[in-house]
Scaffold this active site. Sequence first.
Site, PDB file in Angstrom:
ATOM      1  N   LYS A  80      69.101 105.116  11.586  1.00 41.73           N
ATOM      2  CA  LYS A  80      68.263 106.387  11.875  1.00 41.73           C
ATOM      3  C   LYS A  80      67.201 106.598  10.989  1.00 41.73           C
ATOM      4  CE  LYS A  80      72.572 108.725  13.290  1.00 41.73           C
ATOM      5  NZ  LYS A  80      73.584 107.650  13.100  1.00 41.73           N
TER       6      LYS A  80
HETATM    7  C1  PLP Z   1      74.474 107.284  14.021  1.00 39.23           C
HETATM    8  C2  PLP Z   1      75.100 106.084  13.882  1.00 39.23           C
HETATM    9  C3  PLP Z   1      75.770 105.329  15.021  1.00 39.23           C
HETATM   10  C4  PLP Z   1      75.902 106.009  16.563  1.00 39.23           C
HETATM   11  O1  PLP Z   1      74.447 106.431  16.983  1.00 39.23           O
HETATM   12  P1  PLP Z   1      74.287 107.472  17.906  1.00 39.23           P
HETATM   13  O2  PLP Z   1      72.875 107.487  18.539  1.00 39.23           O
HETATM   14  O3  PLP Z   1      74.935 108.741  17.673  1.00 39.23           O
HETATM   15  O4  PLP Z   1      75.305 106.689  19.241  1.00 39.23           O
HETATM   16  C5  PLP Z   1      76.199 104.127  14.850  1.00 39.23           C
HETATM   17  N1  PLP Z   1      76.137 103.524  13.661  1.00 39.23           N
HETATM   18  C6  PLP Z   1      75.754 103.823  12.714  1.00 39.23           C
HETATM   19  C7  PLP Z   1      75.587 103.125  11.340  1.00 39.23           C
HETATM   20  C8  PLP Z   1      74.982 105.072  12.599  1.00 39.23           C
HETATM   21  O5  PLP Z   1      74.572 105.832  11.437  1.00 39.23           O
END
Ligand code: PLP
Length: 462
Positions: A80
Amino acid sequence: MRDDLSEKAVGLARICGRTFQETALEVLSALFEDFLPEELEGCVSHAYGSGFDDGRIVPVRRLSSDYLLELFHGPTCAFKDIALQILPHLMNCSRARSDDRILVLTATSGDTGKAALAGFADVDNIGICVFYPYRKVSDIQELQMVCQSGGNVGVCAVRGTFDDAQAGVKQIFCDAGLVGRLAARGISLSSANSINIGRLVPQISYYFDAYAQLVRLGTLTLGDAVDFCVPTGNFGDVLAGYYAKLMGLPVGKLIVASNDNNVLTDFIATGTYNRMREFRKTISPSMDILVSSNLERLLYHLSGGDCAYVASLMDQLADKGSYTVDGELLSRIQAILGCGYATNAESAEAIRRTFEQSGILIDPHTAVGKHVMDGIPAEGRPRILLSTASPYKFPADCLAALGHDTEGMSGFEAMDELETVTGTAAPASLSTLRFQKRLRNDVCDINGMADFVCSIAARTFA
Ligand SMILES: *Cc1c(COP(=O)(O)O)cnc(C)c1O
């Protein structure tokens, strides 16, 4: 943002000789037409620099016969960061007037919260307020959030699940009284969740950059198709991959990997989305989601932009908790998306197997993808698994997966032991957390969220 992404094709041949930053600039320029080129250049260079511990930003490495795209080299060790390191800069450029104030509200299942806090802390004229489900994130994830400094920062645990917290945030956005009172003080609300298009667009960049890296490695010849396997919760990451495909990236299949909260697996297999099921707490908490907010956008695109139809599906989801798409739409979905899920035991087994076979330590989210990918025969195209977090964000679960007893161990004891057992090193930003001071202790019920938002607005924009 432009609606017709196919008119916004990114030149594949061009990006193959470029850095991640240059590719990101090309993707952002294609989609954010209202920004000046020098503004976007500034955003990219602020976001993707020394905060990352790998100069390639999103390095690709080999993983037996497939590839791993490492998206966790940013300041908070989860993918993210790629979006949330740049989002504050994009928001700053897009403010209509320089004294407009923005309060960013975010619900987090664990990783978004810290990534948003790190991106927005101490940014002028912007406040950031994060809600996470009480006792449903890992120790390390919680510490990362409650140790965040910054005078414009609010962090609050909500008694409920992530879906409850997300619904609470959506309700605040729709609370006309509250929105009006804030507007009277020049404050507008914004979201840092992946429903914010400013989150999605930066993620498109790494699909292109991963492709470019495989061309440079000689694995791909320009124009060859590639499959991506994506561990999923809110569907944002998969959607970014779909946008990359619309913008000309030769994507074969996007494999949607879920954990035990396998709503999406069932949906892609049968066409019925049914959130009326037990919520399961798993070792991949950032994917513990039953209502995937971004799926609506895919349905919009694949139904040819039929807003009325998609709205009727979303109404059914709200009213009775489920909907079924028509056969034609389902076959379009299945032409693009593969699917599968992994239980906790299967994820743990994938961590152990991957470490034994390749010497690579993966986190429990990436492990969900690894299990799912291994269960689907390759269709002759190279496959790239998105690695979404550092294993050191979830050290106890990784250690247990490797067969070690973690009974009674703190997160940091597990971190140290994991280093010893695997001969790998924890990222400094995580291992030094143990020396930091817990700055926040807020907890509230769902119906206390609005009051918390008001208190953060008052403090930030005093
Ligand atoms: C947020 C997250 C996901 C999922 O991502 P999305 O965009 O919500 O599908 C998967 N793995 C990790 C480590 C995350 O932080």
